[in-house]
Design a protein around this motif. Structure first.
Motif, PDB file in Angstrom:
ATOM      1  N   SER A 120       0.712  -1.215   0.027  1.00 60.10           N
ATOM      2  CA  SER A 120       0.068   0.201  -0.064  1.00 60.10           C
ATOM      3  C   SER A 120       0.906   1.261   0.038  1.00 60.10           C
ATOM      4  CB  SER A 120      -1.066   0.024   1.344  1.00 60.10           C
ATOM      5  OG  SER A 120      -1.498   1.155   1.205  1.00 60.10           O
ATOM      6  N   TRP A 121       1.913   1.255   0.849  1.00 55.61           N
ATOM      7  CA  TRP A 121       2.992   2.290   1.020  1.00 55.61           C
ATOM      8  C   TRP A 121       3.706   2.570  -0.516  1.00 55.61           C
ATOM      9  CZ3 TRP A 121       7.945   3.627   0.210  1.00 55.61           C
ATOM     10  CH2 TRP A 121       8.334   4.913   0.690  1.00 55.61           C
ATOM     11  N   LEU A 122       4.174   1.515  -0.760  1.00 59.61           N
ATOM     12  CA  LEU A 122       4.867   1.600  -2.336  1.00 59.61           C
ATOM     13  C   LEU A 122       3.767   2.144  -3.494  1.00 59.61           C
ATOM     14  CD1 LEU A 122       6.720  -1.626  -1.931  1.00 59.61           C
ATOM     15  CD2 LEU A 122       7.741   0.302  -1.860  1.00 59.61           C
ATOM     16  N   LEU A 123       2.554   1.492  -3.438  1.00 61.94           N
ATOM     17  CA  LEU A 123       1.836   2.089  -4.687  1.00 61.94           C
ATOM     18  C   LEU A 123       1.656   3.565  -4.380  1.00 61.94           C
ATOM     19  CD1 LEU A 123      -1.262  -0.712  -4.568  1.00 61.94           C
ATOM     20  CD2 LEU A 123       0.259   0.179  -6.347  1.00 61.94           C
ATOM     21  N   ASP A 124       1.611   4.101  -3.029  1.00 68.02           N
ATOM     22  CA  ASP A 124       1.376   5.543  -2.908  1.00 68.02           C
ATOM     23  C   ASP A 124       2.669   6.310  -2.941  1.00 68.02           C
ATOM     24  OD1 ASP A 124      -1.432   5.177  -2.562  1.00 68.02           O
ATOM     25  OD2 ASP A 124      -1.180   5.262  -0.383  1.00 68.02           O
ATOM     26  N   ASN A 125       3.767   5.739  -2.882  1.00 66.75           N
ATOM     27  CA  ASN A 125       4.844   6.559  -2.686  1.00 66.75           C
ATOM     28  C   ASN A 125       6.110   5.918  -3.710  1.00 66.75           C
ATOM     29  OD1 ASN A 125       4.228   8.337  -0.241  1.00 66.75           O
ATOM     30  ND2 ASN A 125       3.789   6.312   0.327  1.00 66.75           N
ATOM     31  N   ASP A 126       6.143   4.878  -4.091  1.00 70.11           N
ATOM     32  CA  ASP A 126       7.448   4.409  -5.120  1.00 70.11           C
ATOM     33  C   ASP A 126       7.130   3.085  -5.891  1.00 70.11           C
ATOM     34  OD1 ASP A 126       9.987   3.958  -5.806  1.00 70.11           O
ATOM     35  OD2 ASP A 126      11.047   3.932  -3.856  1.00 70.11           O
ATOM     36  N   ILE A 127       6.248   3.675  -6.807  1.00 74.08           N
ATOM     37  CA  ILE A 127       5.866   2.632  -7.646  1.00 74.08           C
ATOM     38  C   ILE A 127       7.068   1.781  -8.480  1.00 74.08           C
ATOM     39  CG2 ILE A 127       4.753   2.246  -9.843  1.00 74.08           C
ATOM     40  CD1 ILE A 127       2.515   2.608  -8.201  1.00 74.08           C
TER      41      ILE A 127
END
Length: 95
Positions: free
Chosen positions: A35-42
Motif C-alpha cells: 500500500s505504501w509502495l503504491l502511494d509512494n514508490d511505484i
C-alpha cells in the motif's frame, strides 16, 4: 528449516521482517508495505515484483478481476503466493 522460516527469509530480501512471524502477520505487513509502495514508490514496487518473478500478466488479470479488494491486498497475496512457490521448489530440489 521450516516453510515459514524459509518464507520469512525469502521475503526478508525485499522487506524487513522479524523472525518467526505468523503467516497472517506477514500477509498484513505485506499489504501495508505494498500500500505504501503504491502511494509512494511505484518503481521500487515494480522492481520488487520483478525480482520475485511475479507474473505481470497474471497480476494485471487479478487486479482487474478482484476490483472489490484493495490493490495492495491483491499484490501482496500474489507476491506471497510466488514466494511460497519458490520455497516449495527450493525444498523439492534441496533434498
Amino acid at each position: 528449516m521450516d516453510d515459514l522460516s524459509a518464507l520469512s527469509r525469502m521475503i526478508g530480501k525485499d522487506f524487513e521482517l522479524e523472525d518467526k512471524m505468523p503467516e497472517e502477520l506477514i500477509r498484513q505487513k505485506m499489504i501495508h508495505a505494498f500500500s505504501w509502495l503504491l502511494d509512494n514508490d511505484i518503481s521500487k514496487m515494480m522492481n520488487i515484483l520483478y525480482r520475485a518473478d511475479v507474473d505481470e500478466e497474471k497480476l494485471k488479470f487479478l487486479l482487474l478481476s478482484c476490483s472489490e479488494l484493495p490493490s495492495a491486498e491483491v499484490i501482496a497475496d500474489e507476491y506471497l503466493s510466488r514466494q511460497k512457490q519458490k520455497v516449495e521448489t527450493w525444498k523439492k530440489y534441496s533434498t
